[in-house]
Design a protein around this motif. Sequence first.
Motif, short mmCIF file in Angstrom:
data_model
loop_
_atom_site.label_atom_id
_atom_site.label_comp_id
_atom_site.label_asym_id
_atom_site.label_seq_id
_atom_site.Cartn_x
_atom_site.Cartn_y
_atom_site.Cartn_z
N MET A 2 82.07 31.04 6.48
CA MET A 2 82.61 30.40 7.47
C MET A 2 81.35 30.11 8.63
O MET A 2 80.53 30.74 8.59
N THR A 3 81.22 28.92 9.12
CA THR A 3 80.15 28.41 9.96
C THR A 3 80.19 29.18 11.25
O THR A 3 81.34 28.65 12.05
N ALA A 4 79.49 29.75 12.00
CA ALA A 4 79.54 30.30 13.21
C ALA A 4 78.82 29.14 14.18
O ALA A 4 77.66 28.80 13.74
N PRO A 5 79.36 28.94 15.18
CA PRO A 5 78.77 27.95 16.14
C PRO A 5 77.66 28.37 16.76
O PRO A 5 77.67 29.81 17.18
N SER A 6 76.40 27.72 17.17
CA SER A 6 75.37 28.13 17.70
C SER A 6 75.61 28.29 19.29
O SER A 6 76.41 27.43 19.71
N THR A 7 75.28 29.26 20.04
CA THR A 7 75.52 29.21 21.33
C THR A 7 74.55 28.36 22.21
O THR A 7 74.62 28.27 23.23
N LEU A 8 73.61 27.80 21.47
CA LEU A 8 72.73 26.79 22.07
C LEU A 8 73.56 25.66 22.43
O LEU A 8 73.20 24.83 23.61
N ASP A 9 74.63 25.47 22.06
CA ASP A 9 75.49 24.39 22.48
C ASP A 9 75.99 24.51 23.88
O ASP A 9 76.02 23.78 24.61
N VAL A 10 76.28 25.71 24.15
CA VAL A 10 76.73 26.44 25.41
C VAL A 10 75.43 26.02 26.43
O VAL A 10 75.84 25.74 27.54
N TYR A 11 74.23 26.39 25.92
CA TYR A 11 73.22 26.31 27.08
C TYR A 11 72.53 24.86 27.24
O TYR A 11 71.57 24.89 27.94
N ARG A 12 72.73 24.08 26.41
CA ARG A 12 72.08 22.65 26.20
C ARG A 12 71.94 21.81 27.84
O ARG A 12 71.02 21.62 28.23
N ASP A 13 73.34 21.75 28.43
CA ASP A 13 73.38 21.28 29.71
C ASP A 13 72.60 22.09 30.76
O ASP A 13 71.74 21.50 31.64
N ASP A 14 72.60 23.27 30.57
CA ASP A 14 71.91 24.13 31.64
C ASP A 14 70.45 24.02 31.29
O ASP A 14 69.70 24.10 32.40
N LEU A 15 69.88 23.93 30.20
CA LEU A 15 68.48 23.92 29.67
C LEU A 15 67.94 22.68 30.49
O LEU A 15 66.90 22.62 31.23
N ALA A 16 68.76 21.45 30.52
CA ALA A 16 68.21 20.26 31.19
C ALA A 16 68.11 20.23 32.69
O ALA A 16 67.18 20.10 33.17
N CYS A 17 69.25 21.18 33.08
CA CYS A 17 68.88 21.33 34.75
C CYS A 17 67.83 22.16 35.02
O CYS A 17 67.25 21.88 36.00
N ILE A 18 67.82 23.05 34.34
CA ILE A 18 66.47 24.15 34.50
C ILE A 18 65.50 23.72 34.48
O ILE A 18 64.54 23.58 35.34
N VAL A 19 65.18 22.72 33.46
CA VAL A 19 63.81 21.91 33.26
C VAL A 19 63.41 21.35 34.37
O VAL A 19 62.76 21.11 35.11
N GLN A 20 64.71 20.34 34.87
CA GLN A 20 64.76 19.28 35.71
C GLN A 20 64.04 20.19 37.21
O GLN A 20 63.32 19.52 37.98
N SER A 21 64.79 21.25 37.48
CA SER A 21 64.44 21.97 38.56
C SER A 21 63.13 22.53 38.67
O SER A 21 62.48 22.53 39.77
N VAL A 22 62.70 23.12 37.72
CA VAL A 22 61.35 23.72 37.71
C VAL A 22 60.19 22.63 37.95
O VAL A 22 59.26 22.86 38.74
N PHE A 23 60.48 21.57 37.11
CA PHE A 23 59.20 20.55 37.29
C PHE A 23 59.32 20.00 38.65
O PHE A 23 58.33 19.52 39.27
N SER A 24 60.52 19.75 39.24
CA SER A 24 60.77 19.36 40.59
C SER A 24 60.12 20.10 41.52
O SER A 24 59.55 19.94 42.56
N THR A 25 60.63 21.32 41.65
CA THR A 25 60.16 22.48 42.48
C THR A 25 58.68 22.75 42.44
O THR A 25 57.90 22.63 43.43
N MET A 26 58.23 23.30 41.26
CA MET A 26 56.80 23.62 41.22
C MET A 26 55.86 22.53 41.04
O MET A 26 54.59 22.64 41.11
N LEU A 27 56.26 21.28 40.37
CA LEU A 27 55.04 20.31 40.16
C LEU A 27 55.39 19.03 40.94
O LEU A 27 54.51 18.17 41.21
N GLU A 28 56.50 19.04 41.65
CA GLU A 28 56.90 18.00 42.48
C GLU A 28 56.92 16.80 41.69
O GLU A 28 56.34 15.55 42.02
#
Length: 160
Positions: A1-27
């Motif tokens: 049986m194929t187990a789903p990767s939890t990366l699917d759960v974090y995909r949208d959060d990862l995009a938001c985190i990257v956008q926030s870090v680059f906006s805040t720290m690098l403007e």
Amino acid sequence: MTAPSTLDVYRDDLACIVQSVFSTMLELEVDLSAAPWTHSPDTIASAVYFVGVWRGAALVECHARQAFQFAARFMGIAAPVAIDDDVLDVMGELANMVAGNLKSLLPHGVHLSMPSVVVGSDYSVHICGANAVERVTFSSAAGAFRITLIEMLQPGVAHP
């Protein structure tokens, strides 16, 4: 049986985190991009590893000219013209901030490694065991860069 990767759960959060870090720290505003990203001889990759109940790594990959711009924005200095300690430190810190923000979403009991930085295109990152990989390309005024999230799957669990 194929187990789903939890990366699917974090995909949208990862995009938001990257956008926030680059906006805040690098403007620097960054957007998701469908354009392919490729290694070049001057690629710089920084990585932070997750250990504990969730294991994997977060990588920030870009070309040297972008790393120079990231260092200039992060440190408020003139853009370096060569890979130096400032460039390496900023790349490590960007990976650390992305991983640190993601850690708050992971199960309790996850710890982070110190950042590591690799320069050049002839490398690969492999975490021993079964891995799931999510690669996300972003575009910015400094150019395209890629964030890679690797999850080590539980031993003996089938994966796609």
